[in-house]
Scaffold this motif. Sequence first.
Motif, mmCIF file in Angstrom:
data_model
loop_
_atom_site.group_PDB
_atom_site.id
_atom_site.type_symbol
_atom_site.label_atom_id
_atom_site.label_comp_id
_atom_site.label_asym_id
_atom_site.label_seq_id
_atom_site.Cartn_x
_atom_site.Cartn_y
_atom_site.Cartn_z
ATOM 1 N N THR A 46 7.894 7.771 -4.942
ATOM 2 C CA THR A 46 7.282 6.743 -5.735
ATOM 3 C C THR A 46 6.594 5.945 -4.464
ATOM 4 O OG1 THR A 46 9.336 5.278 -5.650
ATOM 5 C CG2 THR A 46 8.342 6.377 -7.646
ATOM 6 N N GLN A 47 7.318 6.146 -3.041
ATOM 7 C CA GLN A 47 6.703 5.256 -1.957
ATOM 8 C C GLN A 47 5.479 5.883 -1.315
ATOM 9 O OE1 GLN A 47 10.427 6.028 0.025
ATOM 10 N NE2 GLN A 47 9.217 6.865 2.003
ATOM 11 N N PHE A 48 4.832 7.111 -1.653
ATOM 12 C CA PHE A 48 4.070 8.030 -1.164
ATOM 13 C C PHE A 48 2.685 8.100 -2.324
ATOM 14 C CE2 PHE A 48 7.635 10.132 1.044
ATOM 15 C CZ PHE A 48 7.557 9.286 2.022
ATOM 16 N N ASP A 49 1.643 8.238 -1.829
ATOM 17 C CA ASP A 49 0.276 8.516 -2.684
ATOM 18 C C ASP A 49 0.373 10.066 -2.838
ATOM 19 O OD1 ASP A 49 -0.788 9.183 -0.433
ATOM 20 O OD2 ASP A 49 -2.302 7.589 -0.542
ATOM 21 N N GLY A 98 9.245 7.945 5.149
ATOM 22 C CA GLY A 98 8.608 6.868 4.435
ATOM 23 C C GLY A 98 9.052 5.435 5.306
ATOM 24 N N GLU A 145 5.749 3.185 7.001
ATOM 25 C CA GLU A 145 5.473 2.019 6.881
ATOM 26 C C GLU A 145 5.652 0.939 7.704
ATOM 27 O OE1 GLU A 145 7.133 -1.538 3.701
ATOM 28 O OE2 GLU A 145 7.409 0.413 3.182
ATOM 29 N N THR A 185 0.904 -1.058 -0.005
ATOM 30 C CA THR A 185 0.047 -0.158 0.030
ATOM 31 C C THR A 185 0.844 1.290 -0.069
ATOM 32 O OG1 THR A 185 -1.423 -1.208 1.318
ATOM 33 C CG2 THR A 185 -1.759 1.106 1.173
ATOM 34 N N GLU A 186 0.519 2.199 -0.856
ATOM 35 C CA GLU A 186 1.130 3.389 -0.708
ATOM 36 C C GLU A 186 0.928 4.103 0.595
ATOM 37 O OE1 GLU A 186 0.401 5.576 -4.498
ATOM 38 O OE2 GLU A 186 2.020 4.576 -5.506
ATOM 39 N N THR A 187 1.906 5.010 0.923
ATOM 40 C CA THR A 187 1.855 5.543 2.032
ATOM 41 C C THR A 187 1.298 7.085 2.154
ATOM 42 O OG1 THR A 187 3.644 4.524 2.682
ATOM 43 C CG2 THR A 187 3.348 6.369 4.003
ATOM 44 N N HIS A 188 0.348 7.325 2.774
ATOM 45 C CA HIS A 188 -0.456 8.636 2.828
ATOM 46 C C HIS A 188 0.217 9.728 3.810
ATOM 47 C CE1 HIS A 188 -3.724 11.301 2.050
ATOM 48 N NE2 HIS A 188 -4.058 11.340 3.294
#
Length: 188
Positions: free
Chosen positions: A34-37, A171, A175, A2-5
């Motif tokens: 890329t790791q975040f929405d 990030g 996570e 899941t991407e991190t918000h």
Amino acid sequence: MTETHIVVLAASVRGERTGRLLADWAAGRVGEQTQFDAPDLIDLAECELPDDELLQPGGGRRTPISDRIEAADGFVIVTPEYNHSYPASLKRAIDWHYREWMFKPATVLSYGVHGGLLATEHLRGVFAELHVVTTRRVVGLSAPWRDLGPAGYAAPEQTVKAFDMALGELGWWAETLRMARRERPYEP
């Protein structure tokens, strides 16, 4: 995965302020990772918190930003340093929301004549009380108003690099703590 918000929070509520331009820049950098929405930018100058007194420990009644803070996996706090600390608007937003912040990470992008680092250090103690992990890497901007132009804030290369490193740490914590909140919730 899941991407991190991430929520980017602009703390200054003054009329003529650099903070919103810095928050826009920070949200743009978060959005490029890329790791975040897509980040959620909360501008405290655009938020109405209740006028009533905060009578109970552990936060107050729900506000228009309660759900947005609660939905976050982590935070980027963009704050000026006022009188060797952070602004009252940020303190009120922190105090009014309690459980929404808990067991999440935050990094700080501070600014002021000396980089706003006293604001950052004061936030560390307050956030620790809410079980918020503040990242070791933070960014302090000594005179960001010198880098403002028609397109907003144009960060020097070293600032971009430092902020991206702070986002990398944010990030990792986001996570890790999201997984811990889900699989091993803390129960006092």
